[in-house]
Design a protein around this motif. Structure first.
Motif, short mmCIF file in Angstrom:
data_model
loop_
_atom_site.label_atom_id
_atom_site.label_comp_id
_atom_site.label_asym_id
_atom_site.label_seq_id
_atom_site.Cartn_x
_atom_site.Cartn_y
_atom_site.Cartn_z
N LYS A 157 5.28 -2.12 -23.47
CA LYS A 157 4.16 -1.94 -24.45
C LYS A 157 3.50 -0.75 -24.32
CE LYS A 157 1.13 -4.36 -27.16
NZ LYS A 157 0.24 -5.32 -26.70
N CYS A 158 3.03 -0.49 -23.06
CA CYS A 158 2.18 0.81 -23.13
C CYS A 158 2.98 1.80 -22.21
CB CYS A 158 0.71 0.27 -22.08
SG CYS A 158 1.17 0.08 -20.61
N GLY A 159 4.15 1.61 -21.67
CA GLY A 159 5.00 2.62 -20.79
C GLY A 159 4.41 2.78 -19.69
N HIS A 160 3.50 1.90 -18.77
CA HIS A 160 3.36 2.04 -17.43
C HIS A 160 4.18 1.67 -16.31
CE1 HIS A 160 0.91 1.69 -13.97
NE2 HIS A 160 1.12 0.58 -13.73
N THR A 161 4.65 2.63 -15.55
CA THR A 161 5.68 2.20 -14.48
C THR A 161 5.12 2.66 -13.28
OG1 THR A 161 6.55 4.50 -14.45
CG2 THR A 161 7.64 3.07 -15.76
N SER A 162 5.75 1.89 -12.39
CA SER A 162 5.13 1.72 -10.70
C SER A 162 6.25 1.56 -9.94
CB SER A 162 3.83 1.22 -10.52
OG SER A 162 3.54 1.22 -9.29
N ASP A 163 6.35 2.29 -8.93
CA ASP A 163 7.34 1.90 -8.06
C ASP A 163 7.03 1.43 -6.68
OD1 ASP A 163 9.39 2.69 -9.50
OD2 ASP A 163 9.99 4.66 -8.31
N TRP A 164 7.62 0.41 -6.01
CA TRP A 164 7.41 -0.33 -4.89
C TRP A 164 8.51 -0.12 -3.92
CZ3 TRP A 164 9.80 -3.82 -1.53
CH2 TRP A 164 9.09 -4.48 -0.58
N ASP A 165 7.92 0.38 -2.73
CA ASP A 165 9.05 0.76 -1.63
C ASP A 165 8.33 0.58 -0.43
OD1 ASP A 165 10.91 1.69 -0.29
OD2 ASP A 165 10.74 3.72 -0.73
N ARG A 166 7.64 -0.54 -0.08
CA ARG A 166 7.00 -1.06 1.07
C ARG A 166 7.88 -1.81 1.96
NH1 ARG A 166 1.79 -2.44 -1.93
NH2 ARG A 166 2.75 -1.58 -3.62
N LYS A 167 7.23 -2.43 3.13
CA LYS A 167 7.79 -3.28 3.97
C LYS A 167 7.43 -4.64 3.97
CE LYS A 167 10.80 0.11 5.59
NZ LYS A 167 10.83 0.55 4.39
N THR A 168 6.47 -4.86 3.22
CA THR A 168 5.78 -6.35 3.21
C THR A 168 5.76 -6.70 1.98
OG1 THR A 168 3.67 -5.51 3.06
CG2 THR A 168 4.59 -6.14 5.12
N VAL A 169 5.97 -8.20 1.89
CA VAL A 169 6.21 -8.97 0.66
C VAL A 169 5.21 -10.08 0.80
CG1 VAL A 169 8.36 -7.94 -0.26
CG2 VAL A 169 8.23 -10.03 0.80
N ALA A 170 4.70 -10.60 -0.02
CA ALA A 170 3.77 -11.80 -0.22
C ALA A 170 4.45 -12.96 -1.10
CB ALA A 170 2.59 -11.50 -0.46
N THR A 171 5.38 -13.90 -0.46
CA THR A 171 5.96 -14.74 -1.40
C THR A 171 5.22 -16.06 -1.68
OG1 THR A 171 7.26 -15.68 0.14
CG2 THR A 171 8.23 -13.84 -1.22
#
Ligand SMILES: [Zn+2]
Length: 151
Positions: free
Chosen positions: A54-68
């Motif tokens: 919709k708005c064209g926003h993008t962001s990359d994730w390249d970290r070592k921790t996740v919260a499931t």
């Protein structure tokens, strides 16, 4: 309606290729996609990209921790798009494939485990009691239907 569900061993890990989330910029439905090369070998820690059409926003994730767990995505911690109050709880799904799998489990009057003896951590065995409860079946199925039609 299929009244029998046979657990083939799908876990939450089978549904990590795509997450529908609320865009942090415009609040429309955005996608968190995997940048893994092969979809057969998706890992929780593969690089991810947030994309809003919709708005064209993008962001990359390249970290070592996740919260499931819970009604946020494990990477950007954004609210899941597919969530709705249901039976005093929150019913949520990562994506439509996940939602369809959930529906098959919930609508089944007979749930079978075809995986043999031993401890199992499949999606079916990990669902909270209120989702698995026969008395909540109709409410939960209504919630799933509402989520499916959410634009
Ligand atoms: Zn957006």
């Amino acid at each position: 309606m299929e009244t029998r569900f046979q657990d083939q061993g799908q876990t939450i890990y089978n549904f990590l290729d795509e997450f529908l989330v609320e865009c942090p910029r415009c609040s429309a439905c955005a996608l968190v996609i995997t940048l893994a090369k092969t979809l057969e070998k998706i890992s929780l820690f593969d690089q991810r990209r947030l994309v809003c059409q919709k708005c064209g926003h993008t962001s990359d994730w390249d970290r070592k921790t996740v919260a499931t767990g819970g009604n946020i995505d494990p990477y950007f911690q954004l609210p899941l798009w597919l969530q709705i109050p249901c039976c005093g709880e929150i019913l949520w799904a990562y994506n439509h494939k996940h939602l369809n799998h959930l529906e098959k489990i919930v609508q089944a009057k007979l749930r079978e485990n075809k995986l043999g003896p031993g401890p199992k951590k499949t999606m079916m065995t990990q669902l909270p009691a209120w989702i698995m409860s026969a008395k909540n079946r109709n409410e939960v199925l209504k919630g799933i239907a509402k989520l499916r039609s959410k634009e």
